[in-house]
Design a protein around this motif. Structure first.
Motif, PDB file in Angstrom:
ATOM      1  N   VAL A  85      -3.980   1.788  -3.224  1.00 32.52           N
ATOM      2  CA  VAL A  85      -4.653   2.554  -2.172  1.00 32.52           C
ATOM      3  C   VAL A  85      -5.563   1.682  -1.313  1.00 32.52           C
ATOM      4  N   LEU A  86      -5.452   1.887   0.004  1.00 30.31           N
ATOM      5  CA  LEU A  86      -6.390   1.272   0.952  1.00 30.31           C
ATOM      6  C   LEU A  86      -7.378   2.351   1.389  1.00 30.31           C
ATOM      7  N   ILE A  87      -8.672   2.052   1.269  1.00 25.82           N
ATOM      8  CA  ILE A  87      -9.698   3.001   1.725  1.00 25.82           C
ATOM      9  C   ILE A  87     -10.060   2.637   3.168  1.00 25.82           C
ATOM     10  N   VAL A  88     -10.142   3.632   4.038  1.00 25.17           N
ATOM     11  CA  VAL A  88     -10.504   3.407   5.448  1.00 25.17           C
ATOM     12  C   VAL A  88     -11.682   4.322   5.785  1.00 25.17           C
ATOM     13  N   ASP A  89     -12.693   3.756   6.460  1.00 20.73           N
ATOM     14  CA  ASP A  89     -13.829   4.592   6.880  1.00 20.73           C
ATOM     15  C   ASP A  89     -14.361   4.093   8.220  1.00 20.73           C
ATOM     16  N   ASP A  90     -15.271   4.852   8.810  1.00 21.73           N
ATOM     17  CA  ASP A  90     -15.806   4.453  10.119  1.00 21.73           C
ATOM     18  C   ASP A  90     -16.894   3.387   9.993  1.00 21.73           C
ATOM     19  N   PHE A  91     -17.863   3.591   9.078  1.00 25.26           N
ATOM     20  CA  PHE A  91     -19.001   2.673   8.941  1.00 25.26           C
ATOM     21  C   PHE A  91     -19.138   2.169   7.523  1.00 25.26           C
ATOM     22  N   LEU A  92     -19.586   0.935   7.382  1.00 21.27           N
ATOM     23  CA  LEU A  92     -20.048   0.442   6.083  1.00 21.27           C
ATOM     24  C   LEU A  92     -21.529   0.091   6.245  1.00 21.27           C
ATOM     25  N   VAL A 126       2.568   5.732   5.555  1.00 20.67           N
ATOM     26  CA  VAL A 126       2.229   6.216   4.206  1.00 20.67           C
ATOM     27  C   VAL A 126       1.292   7.428   4.356  1.00 20.67           C
ATOM     28  N   PRO A 127       1.197   8.285   3.334  1.00 16.43           N
ATOM     29  CA  PRO A 127       0.310   9.450   3.448  1.00 16.43           C
ATOM     30  C   PRO A 127      -1.165   9.075   3.478  1.00 16.43           C
ATOM     31  N   MET A 128      -1.958   9.954   4.075  1.00 12.27           N
ATOM     32  CA  MET A 128      -3.413   9.816   4.072  1.00 12.27           C
ATOM     33  C   MET A 128      -4.012  10.905   3.184  1.00 12.27           C
ATOM     34  N   ILE A 129      -4.972  10.516   2.351  1.00 12.90           N
ATOM     35  CA  ILE A 129      -5.659  11.468   1.478  1.00 12.90           C
ATOM     36  C   ILE A 129      -7.117  11.557   1.922  1.00 12.90           C
ATOM     37  N   ILE A 175       0.832  -1.214   0.000  1.00 10.90           N
ATOM     38  CA  ILE A 175       0.000   0.000   0.000  1.00 10.90           C
ATOM     39  C   ILE A 175       0.866   1.264   0.000  1.00 10.90           C
ATOM     40  N   THR A 176       0.521   2.207  -0.890  1.00  7.95           N
ATOM     41  CA  THR A 176       1.293   3.454  -0.959  1.00  7.95           C
ATOM     42  C   THR A 176       0.552   4.622  -0.321  1.00  7.95           C
ATOM     43  N   LYS A 177      -0.799   4.524  -0.252  1.00 12.26           N
ATOM     44  CA  LYS A 177      -1.580   5.615   0.337  1.00 12.26           C
ATOM     45  C   LYS A 177      -2.857   5.093   0.976  1.00 12.26           C
ATOM     46  N   ILE A 178      -3.312   5.844   1.998  1.00 15.65           N
ATOM     47  CA  ILE A 178      -4.605   5.567   2.625  1.00 15.65           C
ATOM     48  C   ILE A 178      -5.553   6.665   2.169  1.00 15.65           C
ATOM     49  N   ALA A 179      -6.743   6.285   1.724  1.00 16.07           N
ATOM     50  CA  ALA A 179      -7.752   7.292   1.366  1.00 16.07           C
ATOM     51  C   ALA A 179      -8.934   7.162   2.312  1.00 16.07           C
ATOM     52  N   THR A 180      -9.532   8.292   2.667  1.00 16.31           N
ATOM     53  CA  THR A 180     -10.723   8.247   3.509  1.00 16.31           C
ATOM     54  C   THR A 180     -11.700   9.325   3.083  1.00 16.31           C
ATOM     55  N   ILE A 181     -12.891   9.253   3.684  1.00 13.99           N
ATOM     56  CA  ILE A 181     -13.953  10.172   3.314  1.00 13.99           C
ATOM     57  C   ILE A 181     -14.176  11.130   4.477  1.00 13.99           C
ATOM     58  N   GLU A 182     -14.153  12.414   4.163  1.00 11.70           N
ATOM     59  CA  GLU A 182     -14.392  13.446   5.153  1.00 11.70           C
ATOM     60  C   GLU A 182     -15.774  13.236   5.803  1.00 11.70           C
ATOM     61  N   SER A 183     -16.016  13.326   7.106  1.00  8.99           N
ATOM     62  CA  SER A 183     -15.006  13.632   8.078  1.00  8.99           C
ATOM     63  C   SER A 183     -14.771  12.524   9.097  1.00  8.99           C
ATOM     64  N   GLY A 217     -14.136   9.448   8.788  1.00 11.63           N
ATOM     65  CA  GLY A 217     -13.118   8.453   8.456  1.00 11.63           C
ATOM     66  C   GLY A 217     -11.702   8.926   8.782  1.00 11.63           C
ATOM     67  N   ILE A 218     -11.558  10.230   9.060  1.00 12.53           N
ATOM     68  CA  ILE A 218     -10.208  10.786   9.177  1.00 12.53           C
ATOM     69  C   ILE A 218      -9.425  10.185  10.359  1.00 12.53           C
ATOM     70  N   ALA A 219     -10.077  10.064  11.516  1.00 13.67           N
ATOM     71  CA  ALA A 219      -9.348   9.548  12.689  1.00 13.67           C
ATOM     72  C   ALA A 219      -8.831   8.119  12.456  1.00 13.67           C
ATOM     73  N   PRO A 220      -9.674   7.169  12.052  1.00 10.61           N
ATOM     74  CA  PRO A 220      -9.129   5.822  11.810  1.00 10.61           C
ATOM     75  C   PRO A 220      -8.120   5.784  10.659  1.00 10.61           C
ATOM     76  N   ALA A 221      -8.360   6.598   9.619  1.00  6.05           N
ATOM     77  CA  ALA A 221      -7.435   6.589   8.478  1.00  6.05           C
ATOM     78  C   ALA A 221      -6.074   7.138   8.881  1.00  6.05           C
ATOM     79  N   LEU A 222      -6.078   8.174   9.684  1.00  3.78           N
ATOM     80  CA  LEU A 222      -4.801   8.757  10.115  1.00  3.78           C
ATOM     81  C   LEU A 222      -4.021   7.754  10.972  1.00  3.78           C
ATOM     82  N   MET A 223      -4.712   7.091  11.883  1.00  3.62           N
ATOM     83  CA  MET A 223      -4.032   6.087  12.716  1.00  3.62           C
ATOM     84  C   MET A 223      -3.462   4.957  11.864  1.00  3.62           C
TER      85      MET A 223
END
Ligand code: 5GP
Length: 189
Positions: A120-127, A74-77, A51-59, A61-67
């Motif tokens: 890219v790995l996508i990270v979010d709070d809920f599915l 790797v950077p978070m987008i 994985i080169t980057k983590i992507a998340t959806i505002e807002s 998802g930001i806390a879990p994606a940053l962690m």
């Protein structure tokens, strides 16, 4: 993840059979130690995937994606929610239907931050219905990046999101899976 399930049992509020409130530890007030552990767990699961980057959806998802991005180094987008506007050449844009707010919104990604060399790995709070995740996938595909998977803190497995993603060949990794909910009642898968 037992730690998250225990926290949901203790502090989560099942408002009805569809909505779980986690404002006291994920969405409004954040439990930083739990968030860090969850990021580590996601990073551990995907550690050999290049994985080169983590992507998340505002807002939320930001806390879990940053962690997760810290744990993977790797950077978070942040895919940004913006009001509809004239097409912008520097952005990829798509429309999402919001589950909680029952409205549509625009999701955007700057062309600068993700390209065809990214995995890219996508990270979010809920599915839930998978609308947000599907929109994130659309944006990432526009950038020609490849997708490593979708990691989520809480999957409501009785809603169609999981199936929607796996049927497109996307791996879904959920730290807690809820099989069933009712007012003040939560059953894990
Ligand atoms: P989806 O697009 O999968 O239907 O919904 C995903 C987004 O809706 C998540 O990023 C989350 O912000 C929000 N969401 C969906 N279900 C719930 C829920 O039960 N509780 C909370 N707090 N947010 C939810």
């Amino acid at each position: 993840m037992k730690l998250l399930e225990a926290k949901i049992k203790e502090d989560g509020i099942a408002v009805n059979e569809h909505i779980l409130k986690v404002d006291s530890f994920i969405n409004h007030q954040v439990d930083p130690m739990l968030m860090q552990e969850m990021g580590r767990e996601i990073a551990e699961h995907f550690k050999d995937k290049g994985i080169t980057k983590i992507a998340t959806i505002e807002s939320s998802g930001i806390a879990p994606a940053l962690m997760t991005s810290i744990a993977m180094n790797v950077p978070m987008i942040i895919l940004k929610k913006q009001p509809s506007k004239i097409l912008n050449q520097d952005l990829y844009q798509t429309v999402v239907t919001s589950f909680t707010k029952e409205t549509n919104y625009e999701l955007t990604l700057s062309k600068k931050y993700i390209n065809e060399n990214d995995h890219v790995l996508i990270v979010d709070d809920f599915l839930a219905n998978g609308e947000a995740a599907t929109a994130a996938l659309r944006l990432l595909r526009m950038s020609h990046a490849t997708i490593a998977g979708f990691a989520v803190l809480i999957e409501k497995s009785f809603q169609p999101g999981h199936q929607k993603l796996t049927s497109q060949g996307i791996e879904v990794f959920a730290l807690a899976k809820i099989a069933k909910m009712a007012e003040n009642y939560i059953e894990f898968l």
